[in-house]
Every structure is written in structure tokens, then in C-alpha cells.
Enzyme design. Structure first.
Site, mmCIF file in Angstrom:
data_model
loop_
_atom_site.group_PDB
_atom_site.id
_atom_site.type_symbol
_atom_site.label_atom_id
_atom_site.label_comp_id
_atom_site.label_asym_id
_atom_site.label_seq_id
_atom_site.Cartn_x
_atom_site.Cartn_y
_atom_site.Cartn_z
ATOM 1 N N ASP A 149 -11.820 -10.560 -1.552
ATOM 2 C CA ASP A 149 -13.127 -10.795 -0.923
ATOM 3 C C ASP A 149 -14.109 -9.815 -1.556
ATOM 4 O OD1 ASP A 149 -12.369 -8.463 0.532
ATOM 5 O OD2 ASP A 149 -12.042 -9.561 2.389
ATOM 6 N N ASN B 4 2.302 -4.615 -3.474
ATOM 7 C CA ASN B 4 0.923 -5.035 -3.235
ATOM 8 C C ASN B 4 0.092 -3.810 -2.868
ATOM 9 O OD1 ASN B 4 -0.798 -7.463 -2.836
ATOM 10 N ND2 ASN B 4 -0.909 -6.789 -0.686
ATOM 11 N N GLU C 278 0.798 -1.234 0.000
ATOM 12 C CA GLU C 278 0.000 0.000 0.000
ATOM 13 C C GLU C 278 0.828 1.280 0.000
ATOM 14 O OE1 GLU C 278 -2.844 -0.433 3.200
ATOM 15 O OE2 GLU C 278 -3.715 -2.235 2.320
ATOM 16 N N HIS D 299 -10.068 -6.227 -2.597
ATOM 17 C CA HIS D 299 -11.134 -6.147 -1.581
ATOM 18 C C HIS D 299 -12.286 -5.389 -2.245
ATOM 19 C CE1 HIS D 299 -8.768 -7.792 1.660
ATOM 20 N NE2 HIS D 299 -7.784 -6.944 1.407
ATOM 21 N N GLU E 209 -5.750 -10.733 -2.059
ATOM 22 C CA GLU E 209 -6.579 -10.629 -0.836
ATOM 23 C C GLU E 209 -8.059 -10.576 -1.182
ATOM 24 O OE1 GLU E 209 -5.213 -7.483 1.787
ATOM 25 O OE2 GLU E 209 -3.117 -7.834 1.272
HETATM 26 C C1 XIL Z 1 -6.190 -7.090 7.867
HETATM 27 C C2 XIL Z 1 -6.399 -8.307 8.727
HETATM 28 O O1 XIL Z 1 -7.158 -9.258 8.030
HETATM 29 C C3 XIL Z 1 -7.096 -7.927 10.006
HETATM 30 O O2 XIL Z 1 -7.191 -9.030 10.885
HETATM 31 C C4 XIL Z 1 -6.330 -6.814 10.693
HETATM 32 O O3 XIL Z 1 -7.030 -6.385 11.833
HETATM 33 C C5 XIL Z 1 -6.132 -5.644 9.753
HETATM 34 O O4 XIL Z 1 -5.505 -6.089 8.569
HETATM 35 N N1 XIL Z 1 -4.963 -5.032 3.386
HETATM 36 C C6 XIL Z 1 -3.913 -5.799 3.805
HETATM 37 C C7 XIL Z 1 -4.085 -6.763 4.902
HETATM 38 O O5 XIL Z 1 -2.846 -5.755 3.179
HETATM 39 O O6 XIL Z 1 -2.924 -6.918 5.659
HETATM 40 C C8 XIL Z 1 -5.230 -6.376 5.791
HETATM 41 O O7 XIL Z 1 -5.437 -7.423 6.734
HETATM 42 C C9 XIL Z 1 -6.469 -6.123 4.971
HETATM 43 C C10 XIL Z 1 -6.238 -4.988 4.018
#
Ligand code: XIL
Length: 469
Positions: A277, A210, A169, A246, A275
């Protein structure tokens, strides 16, 4: 051929699996009559992905490992890759300067390796979940602290981690660099420095940038593209770019995803969905589920269409442990296993997208709608016009309409169907020329009848045994 993770425990013959035929059609309910089931994708998610030269993975987290039924799925062949969801982050691994703790991450890495799953390391340099002490360092000390952190962590896991999200990020939504402690101390050169340091500590690990909201074309993904291109041109050891994905059904799908992944791949980089979802505003409903399924399918298709897209990771696999409800108030239901660890229909959608098969048939939306109109009536006789509308999602081929007269009426003669009456119950089967009622279409028929006393219209109609409105 892209360098993907080494495959494991795959003995399936794919040709045979694909040749398996679908279950027989059912003919009971109206809507099922004409459904031709799509060929079902066969195999677990990672087996299906592996047949396409990809992995299918999931994130997990340490507190979940005491849930045995969860772990059974986690370590099954559903997943060929595991991302450590939290405990490789700086706040866990170096909570105090030079005090390293890899115990929790080690547990997950060992579990994955024991089950032949590759590990995605997440993450080395990130503004979030950072140990507090880093943010309060004088800027002259940030670079050495960052390099020391990377060297120690990557060396610890050397040979056990397939890929690292080296920098997570780095960008704001408008494509400018995030003003975090690393950028503020070193400018954008912190990124190249982080990659070089990680590469020195484990030359065989794949090194990734990422980020989120870079799935489609736009200012932020342009910034990521320009950074990746510049790193490549400087000879910085970068192997890939991770697209978090996400997504949320209420924000629309990034339709340029495939094109966007491809431009990164064209730089000579691997790309991965890291990641995934797809959340929704609760309560869940059929429309949101349908949209969510489309999003997942689109992501899978975009990845499969780009030869350098090496795999897809979902951000945990069950709503039981999803991060969504804790972070996005009122949202959830983002993953293919529900909170009881049961597979949702979404699972089948993802499997079929991975198998490259047609989408599964829509759940039978049934329904018929009958209008019964007495068009004329005299002392003992009457004429009725009927329409039977198919409100289901598939055509009806061959039908029987039935009703019961409430006040002793009898059918004398009918048209556009074969009428039979037994007691007060009338059944009408289609004529040859109106056997098919397309989805959304209707058939018209009618009859002349007789009555005595009252002529109350019937209320309950069924079409092929299913009640109509
Ligand atoms: C999230 C985890 O899933 C949570 O348990 C934690 O509280 C916060 O982070 N982007 C990312 C991940 O790169 O590391 C994050 O994971 C979600 C968003």
C-alpha cells in the site's frame, strides 16, 4: 519457470486483448487536442498479472465479508490470491495454549477456494498479534509451543494454502534480530526450526520469510539477505522472501528495489510483494496522487523485471477497510479503490503497469494565459500586442483565440493570425506558421484597432473554447 500458484478461469486471448485500440481522441478542450491516448491495458488486475506469469492478490479480513459489494470485488477476477489479513495470526488461532480456533480463517480460505483464488497464509511466527500466554512462557517451553503451533496450524490448512509467511518481521531497522520471545528463547535458530516444522506439516506449501522496510538495499534488507542465504546453505526448506512494501509518498521510493529483489532471486528463492500500500498524509491532492501512482508503477515494474517475482498482493484493496488510518494518524488514501468501492485513476495506472503499456496520458491539465497590452494609443486608434501562453501539459495544434470588446472597439488589421470580428466579438485563428503552441510555449500576435470614447481592455479570453486567465 518459477513455481507460481496454479492459474484459474483464464480464457482470455491476450493477443486479441492487446490489439484492441484505444478510444478515439477528443478535440473539444484545449488540452485534449493533441493527447494521443496510450493503449489502454485490458483485463482485470489479476488477468493482466497472469498474462505476465504472476498473480495479483489482496488481503482481506473477516468483518468485511458482510459487505456484499465489497465481497463481489474481492472474489472477482481482479484478484488471483487472497491473504488472510488477521485471523491466521497466533492471537486468533491459539488464544490459549493448545486451544485452537481456525473458524474465521476457514471462512476466508473457503471463499477464496470457491472462487479459484490461491491463499497466502499469514503468519505463523511473529512478535506482534501474538497470544499473551506465549510471551509469558518460561524460555525452556517456547520452542515446543512454537513447533506445536506451527504443526497444528499448517496441518489444518494443508493442501489449501499456497504459501506461508512462516516468520514475519524478524529484524530491527538496523538489521539486528528483534528481541522477541522466540529469539530470546532460541537465538536465531528459531527461524530454521520454524521452517523445518512448517515443511514437515505441509511439504507442498511455499515457505516465506516476510518483513517491511526491506524493499530497497540497506542494513535491514542486508540482514534478511544474509539470513535467507544462510538458511539456503543449511538446506532449510525456504522457498521465498516477502517484501511487505508498506510505502508512503512522504518517505521516498526505495529506488534499489529491483536490484534488491534480484539478489534474493539469485539465491534461488522466489520473491513476492506481499502487503503493498502507498499511503499519504491527508488531505489527498493531485501531487500526492501522482507520486503515489509512480510508486505503484515502480513496484509493479520492479516485480515484472525479476523473473522470480511471483506476484503482488495489496493490503486490502479499498480505503474503506485499509489499516492505514487506524495506525498512521492523519494518513490514508493508500489503495486503488476508494472508500465508496469505486476505482480511482490509480487503478488504471496499476493496470497499465501490469500490462506493460505506456502510462495513461496525464489528466488534461488545461490552461492558457493571455496578455493584452495596448502598446500605443492616439485619438481614435490603438495598437495591441497579445501573447497566448499554453499552460497545459500538452501542445496545442491549431488554435482559435476569442474575446469580446467591452467598449465598441473594432479591429482594423492584425498580424500573426486571421482576425474576424462580428459585433464586439473577435476571433483570431492561427497562421500556418504558428499553429502549434508547445506546452509551456506561447504565440505572439497583435492588431491595430479603432475606438471612440473609452478603450477598456477585454477581460475574458478563450482559447479553443476554454477560458484563459
Ligand atoms: C495489520 C492488519 O491489517 C490490521 O488489521 C491489524 O490491526 C494489525 O496488523 N505487517 C503485517 C500485517 O505483517 O500482518 C499487518 O496487518 C500490517 C503490517
Amino acid at each position: 519457470m518459477h513455481p507460481g500458484p496454479r492459474r484459474r478461469r483464464r480464457t482470455r486471448t491476450w493477443g486479441a486483448a492487446i490489439a484492441m485500440t484505444a478510444a478515439a481522441t477528443t478535440t473539444v478542450a484545449l488540452a485534449a487536442i493533441t493527447t494521443t491516448p496510450a493503449r489502454a491495458a485490458s483485463g482485470t488486475l489479476d488477468e493482466l498479472a497472469a498474462a505476465q506469469g504472476r498473480y495479483f492478490g489482496t488481503a482481506t479480513d473477516n468483518p468485511e465479508l458482510s459487505d456484499a459489494p465489497y465481497v463481489a470485488i474481492l472474489t472477482s477476477t481482479e484478484f488471483g490470491a487472497i491473504t488472510v489479513g488477521n485471523t491466521m495470526k497466533w492471537q486468533y488461532t491459539e488464544p490459549n495454549r493448545d486451544q485452537f480456533d481456525f473458524a474465521q480463517a476457514d471462512t476466508i480460505v473457503a471463499l477464496a477456494r470457491q472462487h479459484g483464488q490461491v491463499v497466502r497464509g499469514h503468519t505463523l511466527v511473529w512478535h506482534n498479534q501474538l497470544a499473551g500466554w506465549v510471551s509469558s512462557l518460561p524460555s525452556g517451553q517456547v520452542q515446543s509451543a512454537m513447533e506445536n503451533h506451527i504443526t497444528t496450524e499448517v496441518s489444518h490448512f494443508a493442501g489449501q494454502v499456497y504459501s506461508w509467511d512462516v516468520v514475519n518481521e524478524p529484524f530491527n531497522e538496523d538489521g539486528t534480530f528483534r528481541n522477541d520471545v522466540f529469539y530470546n528463547a532460541m537465538g536465531s535458530s528459531y527461524v530454521a526450526d520454524a521452517f523445518r516444522t512448517a515443511h514437515a506439516a505441509d511439504p507442498s506449501a511455499k515457505l516465506y520469510l516476510n518483513d517491511y522496510n526491506i524493499e530497497g538495499l540497506g542494513a535491514k534488507s542486508d540482514a534478511m539477505y544474509n539470513l535467507a542465504k544462510s538458511l539456503k546453505s543449511q538446506g532449510v526448506p525456504i522457498d521465498g522472501v516477502g517484501f511487505q512494501a508498506h510505502l508512503a509518498v512522504q518517505y521516498g521510493f526505495p529506488t534499489s528495489m529491483q536490484q534488491n529483489l534480484q539478489r534474493f532471486a539469485d539465491l534461488g528463492l522466489d520473491v513476492a510483494i506481499t502487503e503493498l500500500d502507498v499511503r499519504m498524509q491527508l488531505p489527498e491532492d493531485a501531487a500526492k496522487d501522482a507520486s503515489q501512482a509512480t510508486y505503484y508503477r515502480n513496484v509493479v515494474s520492479a516485480c515484472l523485471a525479476v523473473s522470480r517475482c511471483v506476484g503482488i498482493t495489496i493490503w486490502d484493496f479499498t480505503d474503506k477497510y485499509s489499516w492505514i488510518p487506524g495506525v498512521f494518524t492523519g494518513e490514508g488514501a493508500a489503495l486503488p479503490w476508494d472508500a465508496t468501492l469505486a476505482k480511482k485513476p490509480l487503478y488504471g495506472e496499476i493496470a497499465s503497469a501490469l500490462g506493460g503499456t505506456a502510462p495513461p496520458p496525464p489528466p488534461p491539465s488545461s490552461g492558457c494565459h493571455v496578455t493584452y497590452q495596448v502598446s500605443s494609443q492616439w485619438n481614435a486608434g490603438f495598437v495591441v500586442n497579445l501573447t497566448v501562453a499554453n499552460a497545459g501539459s500538452s501542445a496545442v495544434n491549431g488554435w482559435t483565440l476569442a474575446w469580446t470588446f467591452p467598449s465598441g472597439q473594432t479591429v482594423s488589421s492584425g498580424w500573426n493570425g486571421r482576425f474576424r470580428q462580428s459585433g464586439s466579438t473577435v476571433t483570431v485563428t492561427n497562421a500556418a506558421y504558428n499553429a502549434t503552441i508547445p506546452a509551456g510555449g506561447s504565440a505572439s500576435l497583435g492588431f491595430v484597432g479603432s475606438y471612440s470614447g473609452s478603450n477598456t481592455a477585454p477581460s475574458g479570453f478563450t482559447l479553443n473554447g476554454t477560458a484563459c486567465s
